[in-house]
Design a protein around this motif. Structure first.
Motif, PDB file in Angstrom:
ATOM      1  N   PRO A 139     -17.705   1.705   7.049  1.00 41.81           N
ATOM      2  CA  PRO A 139     -16.735   1.786   6.665  1.00 41.81           C
ATOM      3  C   PRO A 139     -15.881   2.733   5.286  1.00 41.81           C
ATOM      4  O   PRO A 139     -17.186   2.486   3.991  1.00 41.81           O
ATOM      5  CB  PRO A 139     -15.611   0.996   7.477  1.00 41.81           C
ATOM      6  N   SER A 140     -14.761   3.458   5.119  1.00 38.56           N
ATOM      7  CA  SER A 140     -14.327   3.897   4.466  1.00 38.56           C
ATOM      8  C   SER A 140     -14.221   2.619   3.044  1.00 38.56           C
ATOM      9  O   SER A 140     -14.895   2.904   2.075  1.00 38.56           O
ATOM     10  CB  SER A 140     -13.404   4.544   4.052  1.00 38.56           C
ATOM     11  N   ASP A 141     -14.235   2.041   3.383  1.00 40.40           N
ATOM     12  CA  ASP A 141     -14.007   0.593   2.043  1.00 40.40           C
ATOM     13  C   ASP A 141     -14.713  -0.929   1.854  1.00 40.40           C
ATOM     14  O   ASP A 141     -14.285  -1.326   1.217  1.00 40.40           O
ATOM     15  CB  ASP A 141     -12.111  -0.085   3.280  1.00 40.40           C
ATOM     16  N   ALA A 142     -15.849   0.289   2.444  1.00 37.72           N
ATOM     17  CA  ALA A 142     -16.885  -0.808   2.024  1.00 37.72           C
ATOM     18  C   ALA A 142     -17.422  -0.857   0.259  1.00 37.72           C
ATOM     19  O   ALA A 142     -17.493   0.144   0.035  1.00 37.72           O
ATOM     20  CB  ALA A 142     -18.398  -0.444   3.095  1.00 37.72           C
ATOM     21  N   ASP A 143     -17.813  -2.529   0.093  1.00 33.53           N
ATOM     22  CA  ASP A 143     -17.438  -2.467  -0.764  1.00 33.53           C
ATOM     23  C   ASP A 143     -18.683  -2.221  -1.689  1.00 33.53           C
ATOM     24  O   ASP A 143     -20.223  -3.517  -1.751  1.00 33.53           O
ATOM     25  CB  ASP A 143     -16.768  -3.500  -2.089  1.00 33.53           C
ATOM     26  N   LEU A 144     -19.492  -1.069  -1.909  1.00 30.30           N
ATOM     27  CA  LEU A 144     -21.276  -0.800  -2.799  1.00 30.30           C
ATOM     28  C   LEU A 144     -21.332  -0.494  -3.835  1.00 30.30           C
ATOM     29  O   LEU A 144     -22.489  -0.339  -4.382  1.00 30.30           O
ATOM     30  CB  LEU A 144     -21.869   0.091  -1.167  1.00 30.30           C
ATOM     31  N   GLY A 145     -20.002  -1.221  -4.503  1.00 28.51           N
ATOM     32  CA  GLY A 145     -20.298  -0.938  -5.869  1.00 28.51           C
ATOM     33  C   GLY A 145     -20.440   1.065  -6.149  1.00 28.51           C
ATOM     34  O   GLY A 145     -20.198   1.740  -5.279  1.00 28.51           O
ATOM     35  N   PRO A 146     -20.534   0.928  -7.129  1.00 27.32           N
ATOM     36  CA  PRO A 146     -20.486   2.496  -7.843  1.00 27.32           C
ATOM     37  C   PRO A 146     -21.626   3.498  -6.909  1.00 27.32           C
ATOM     38  O   PRO A 146     -22.992   2.579  -7.185  1.00 27.32           O
ATOM     39  CB  PRO A 146     -20.045   2.782  -9.457  1.00 27.32           C
TER      40      PRO A 146
END
Lengths: 418, 168
Positions: free
Chosen positions: A85-92
């Motif tokens: 999803p768009s808000d997934a936190d995968l880091g920069p």
């Protein structure tokens, strides 16, 4: 001295009146005891429900497969390729492409490129010149190279410089291939040779990139919407359309007119064998045609793929096993990774590797084997599915039950004090 | 029914002694009555489980409940000016001063004094009743007596001078 203190205190106590104890004290105490017992029972039931909810929630998450991939798991392709999803936190997004051998490439819901390494770690990548929807990316069969289309701008205007870049995922080095066609800068599909050395790209035009080369050799691009390319380990390109099957190697080697009404789903080459899986009349039955390029022998077999209607090839597990993506409908958000075992031309069988919920997925087929299908990975925190939703609901119900009990307990205590 | 009769008999027989203890523990007639009612109510709830003489059980509730209430009402009780004169029954000036001074102690200090000098428990026995160490009992007792001397110098004669080194 303290003897006198004791004496004085005792005498001071004599000043105390004798208090009258309420005559119903015992009866009230008995009623209170019964209430306490009832509350204890209700609290126990609620506590059990709460614990059951938590346990079920944990179990449900485990059943959902796959929890947080931390890049430390066993080597392989994940059994579930989740949509990101768009808000997934995968880091920069990282421009360092030395992420190591990878199992999957895909796009997030925002169409950002991501690879999942062979131990389950997610890497959001900053690929120079990559622009959706002009370009696509693709992982090589061994998972050690990543190819993507690039252009100097996000414009689709003809004449915009564009090409293909191929990253070595071990060293992070990028090979840049410029394409001179004068067409719009689309590069939306790739096909690797089974050994990962040759690469054919497709856009408005098409081209073949030889091992280690930085130029693209134009490949025939028939004017047909349903076109599929395949390239074998010697660089021979097969081009399948609804109407014809062509074989090309710098020049056209053969051009066979096909029966109309047959739809190519797989057209790929491995170990000298060209395989076409063709759907007839969309009746969920697939006729698999094996064609040996060296002698032209054709063998046909039937493969029924769990009632899936559409199939696309993702590569070869070995010389006789094709890794395919099967989906119910082209618009379906969920597909399955299946391996077609073509060892017996009279009886094509298949086995399930995993599930695909993400978009733009390519898979390192070399990481799949019959004894190593999809690897169960812990799910990332951003994964939302029905299982976790239902377990969250169970948790919420358990928690609400607990709150009701606590509130009831508080009410009784206040009443008792009053 | 037998339990209820037993309870009623116990209350009738021991209310005067328990009232006295509650009064000394709280230093206040109203608090003492509340404390006794609460202790007997709690004892009644557990009456079927009490084996032998119930008085130690009830007394223990008095001690611990009093300290528990004090913890909850600490700020208010610290500000107490003294006992409820309208409800106290003056006997001698000295005893009135004693009651007045007791009312100004903390519940913990009063409880320790009652256990040690009214119930005649040793430091170890008092500590066991309150769930604290014997050293704490000794320390609290010394503080209580020092405070009594400060609050009512006329009591110094029998409060004892051995606690001079304790905190006031």
């Amino acid at each position: 001295m303290t003897g006198r203190l004791s004496e004085e205190l005792k005498q001071a106590g004599d000043l105390a009146p004798v208090f009258t104890v309420a005559p119903d004290t015992y009866q009230r105490a008995r009623r209170a005891r019964r209430r306490d017992l009832g509350l204890a029972v209700v609290s126990s039931v609620a506590a059990v429900a709460l614990i059951a909810g938590i346990v079920t929630s944990a179990a449900a998450r485990e059943d959902a497969g796959p929890l947080p991939a931390d890049g430390q798991g066993p080597v392989g392709v994940p059994s579930v390729v989740y949509g990101i999803p768009s808000d997934a936190d995968l880091g920069p997004a990282s421009s360092d492409l030395a992420v190591g051998r990878s199992a999957v490439s895909q796009l997030t819901d925002d169409e950002e490129p991501v690879v999942i390494d062979d131990r389950g770690g997610y890497h959001l990548l900053d690929l120079p010149g990559f622009s959706r929807p002009l370009h696509m990316l693709s992982l090589s069969p061994d998972g050690r190279q990543l190819a993507w289309g690039w252009s100097e701008s996000a414009s689709s205007a003809k004449g915009t410089p564009f090409g293909v870049r191929i990253a070595d995922l071990d060293s992070g080095e990028v090979r840049e291939v410029a394409i001179e066609t004068g067409t719009s800068p689309y590069v939306y599909d790739f096909t690797w040779s089974p050994d990962g050395r040759w690469l054919v790209w497709e856009g408005i035009g098409a081209g073949r990139i030889a091992p280690g080369q930085v130029v693209s050799e134009p490949v025939p691009r028939p004017g047909d919407d349903n076109i599929l390319y395949a390239v074998d380990d010697s660089g021979v390109v097969s081009i399948a359309t609804l109407k014809a099957l062509r074989v090309w190697d710098g020049e056209l080697l053969s051009n066979e007119v096909r029966e109309t009404g047959w739809y190519p789903s797989i057209s790929t080459v491995a170990d000298g064998v060209l395989v076409e899986t063709i759907q007839r009349d969309r009746d969920d039955t697939f006729t698999t045609r094996h064609r040996r390029l060296v002698d032209g022998e054709v063998v046909e077999a039937i493969a029924t793929l769990d009632d899936r209607s559409f199939v696309s090839d993702l590569g070869w597990v070995d010389a006789r096993q094709a890794l395919v993506l099967t989906v119910d409908t082209p618009a379906s958000g969920v597909g399955h990774l299946d391996v077609l075992d073509l060892s017996d031309p009279e009886d094509t069988t298949s086995y399930r590797v995993g599930e695909v919920r993400g978009q733009g997925v390519t898979v390192a087929a070399d990481l799949v084997a019959a004894d190593r299908p999809g690897i169960e990975r812990p799910a990332q925190a951003w994964v939302v599915d029905e299982d976790s939703s239902s377990s969250a609901a169970m948790l919420a119900i358990g928690g609400a039950g607990g709150l009701v009990v606590v509130a009831g307990l508080g009410w009784w205590m206040r009443r008792r004090r009053a | 029914m037998r339990d209820e009769d037993d309870f009623a008999a116990f209350v009738a027989a021991r209310s005067p002694a328990l009232s006295r203890t509650a009064y000394l523990l709280t230093g206040d007639v109203h608090h003492a009555e509340d404390l006794l009612q609460t202790a007997l109510f709690k004892a009644a709830k557990a009456w079927h489980r009490i084996e032998g003489d119930p008085e130690p059980y009830v007394r223990r509730i008095l001690y611990t409940q009093n300290i528990s209430w004090w913890r909850r009402r600490r700020l208010r009780e610290t500000a107490l000016g003294g006992y409820d004169e309208a409800q106290s029954l003056p006997d001698t000036e000295l005893r009135l001063a004693m009651i007045d001074a007791l009312g100004r102690l903390t519940a913990r200090q009063r409880t320790v004094l009652v256990l040690r000098y009214v119930e005649d428990l040793t430091e170890v026995e008092a500590a066991a009743q309150l769930g604290i160490t014997a050293g704490s009992v000794k320390s609290i007792s010394r503080q209580a007596r020092a405070r009594l001397r400060t609050l009512a110098p006329e009591l110094a004669e029998f409060v004892g001078a051995e606690a001079e080194g304790g905190s006031a």
